[in-house]
Design a protein around this motif. Structure first.
Motif, PDB file in Angstrom:
ATOM      1  N   PHE A   1      -0.981   7.501  -9.203  1.00 49.67           N
ATOM      2  CA  PHE A   1      -1.784   6.299  -9.019  1.00 49.67           C
ATOM      3  C   PHE A   1      -1.123   5.104  -9.693  1.00 49.67           C
ATOM      4  O   PHE A   1      -0.997   4.035  -9.102  1.00 49.67           O
TER       5      PHE A   1
ATOM      6  N   THR B   1      -4.867   8.411  -3.191  1.00 51.59           N
ATOM      7  CA  THR B   1      -6.131   8.312  -2.465  1.00 51.59           C
ATOM      8  C   THR B   1      -7.274   8.949  -3.249  1.00 51.59           C
ATOM      9  O   THR B   1      -8.384   8.395  -3.314  1.00 51.59           O
TER      10      THR B   1
ATOM     11  N   MET C   1      -6.880  -3.502  -5.041  1.00 50.88           N
ATOM     12  CA  MET C   1      -6.224  -2.309  -4.501  1.00 50.88           C
ATOM     13  C   MET C   1      -5.790  -2.444  -3.044  1.00 50.88           C
ATOM     14  O   MET C   1      -5.193  -1.519  -2.503  1.00 50.88           O
TER      15      MET C   1
ATOM     16  N   TRP D   1       3.205  -2.011  -5.732  1.00 52.93           N
ATOM     17  CA  TRP D   1       2.197  -2.599  -4.857  1.00 52.93           C
ATOM     18  C   TRP D   1       2.802  -3.425  -3.729  1.00 52.93           C
ATOM     19  O   TRP D   1       2.178  -3.597  -2.684  1.00 52.93           O
TER      20      TRP D   1
ATOM     21  N   TYR E   1      -8.105   6.637  -6.067  1.00 56.60           N
ATOM     22  CA  TYR E   1      -8.682   5.429  -5.487  1.00 56.60           C
ATOM     23  C   TYR E   1     -10.179   5.635  -5.242  1.00 56.60           C
ATOM     24  O   TYR E   1     -10.999   4.785  -5.596  1.00 56.60           O
TER      25      TYR E   1
ATOM     26  N   SER F   1      -2.692   0.021  -1.616  1.00 50.01           N
ATOM     27  CA  SER F   1      -3.084   1.064  -0.666  1.00 50.01           C
ATOM     28  C   SER F   1      -2.386   0.884   0.680  1.00 50.01           C
ATOM     29  O   SER F   1      -1.983   1.868   1.310  1.00 50.01           O
TER      30      SER F   1
ATOM     31  N   TYR G   1     -12.390  -4.645  -7.391  1.00 51.49           N
ATOM     32  CA  TYR G   1     -11.527  -3.466  -7.338  1.00 51.49           C
ATOM     33  C   TYR G   1     -10.908  -3.308  -5.954  1.00 51.49           C
ATOM     34  O   TYR G   1      -9.714  -3.052  -5.821  1.00 51.49           O
ATOM     35  N   SER G   2     -11.697  -3.468  -4.913  1.00 55.69           N
ATOM     36  CA  SER G   2     -11.191  -3.335  -3.544  1.00 55.69           C
ATOM     37  C   SER G   2     -10.132  -4.379  -3.232  1.00 55.69           C
ATOM     38  O   SER G   2      -9.126  -4.079  -2.584  1.00 55.69           O
TER      39      SER G   2
END
Length: 130
Positions: free
Chosen positions: A4, A27, A65, A11, A30, A69, A61-62
């Protein structure tokens, strides 16, 4: 947890390859952290009245990330031998997500491909490239 952190550090790397372990461990964490931030939203009351609203903690957070992701998913697609453009299939309801799930579950392409050498052969006991 190490996977992670490594994905988060990469990123902005949309090239190269990511092994299944790197993708799925990322994942897993996450979703675990997403649940934690969702619970924090409920505890601190930052969730709106509507059942479709997103709380402050989970929303931030979303957003944080989003790029990590997408980057690890692109690298995972590369590892299985697919182009980044296959991400757009996720716009097709249900079938698109199923296709991406199948692609991410596939094993690495043996040997090198146009996105680089097989990370499984470079670092057999590691989940990611250092």
């Amino acid at each position: 947890m190490n996977e992670f952190v490594q994905v988060f550090r990469k990123w902005n790397v949309f090239s190269g390859r990511a092994r299944r372990r790197e993708y799925w461990m990322f994942t897993l964490f996450y979703f675990v952290f997403g649940i934690v931030f969702g619970i924090l939203d409920v505890v601190f009351g930052t969730v709106g009245e509507s059942s479709a609203s997103v709380g402050l903690f989970y929303g931030v957070y979303s957003l944080v990330m989003l790029f990590p992701s997408l980057a690890v998913l692109c690298r995972r697609l590369h590892d299985a031998g697919y182009n980044n453009w296959w991400l757009l299939i996720s716009l097709v309801p249900l079938i698109g997500q199923l296709v991406l799930l199948i692609f991410t579950l596939q094993d690495s392409q043996p040997g090198s491909n146009k996105w680089g050498p097989n990370p499984k052969l470079l670092y057999p006991n590691s989940a990611f490239i250092h």
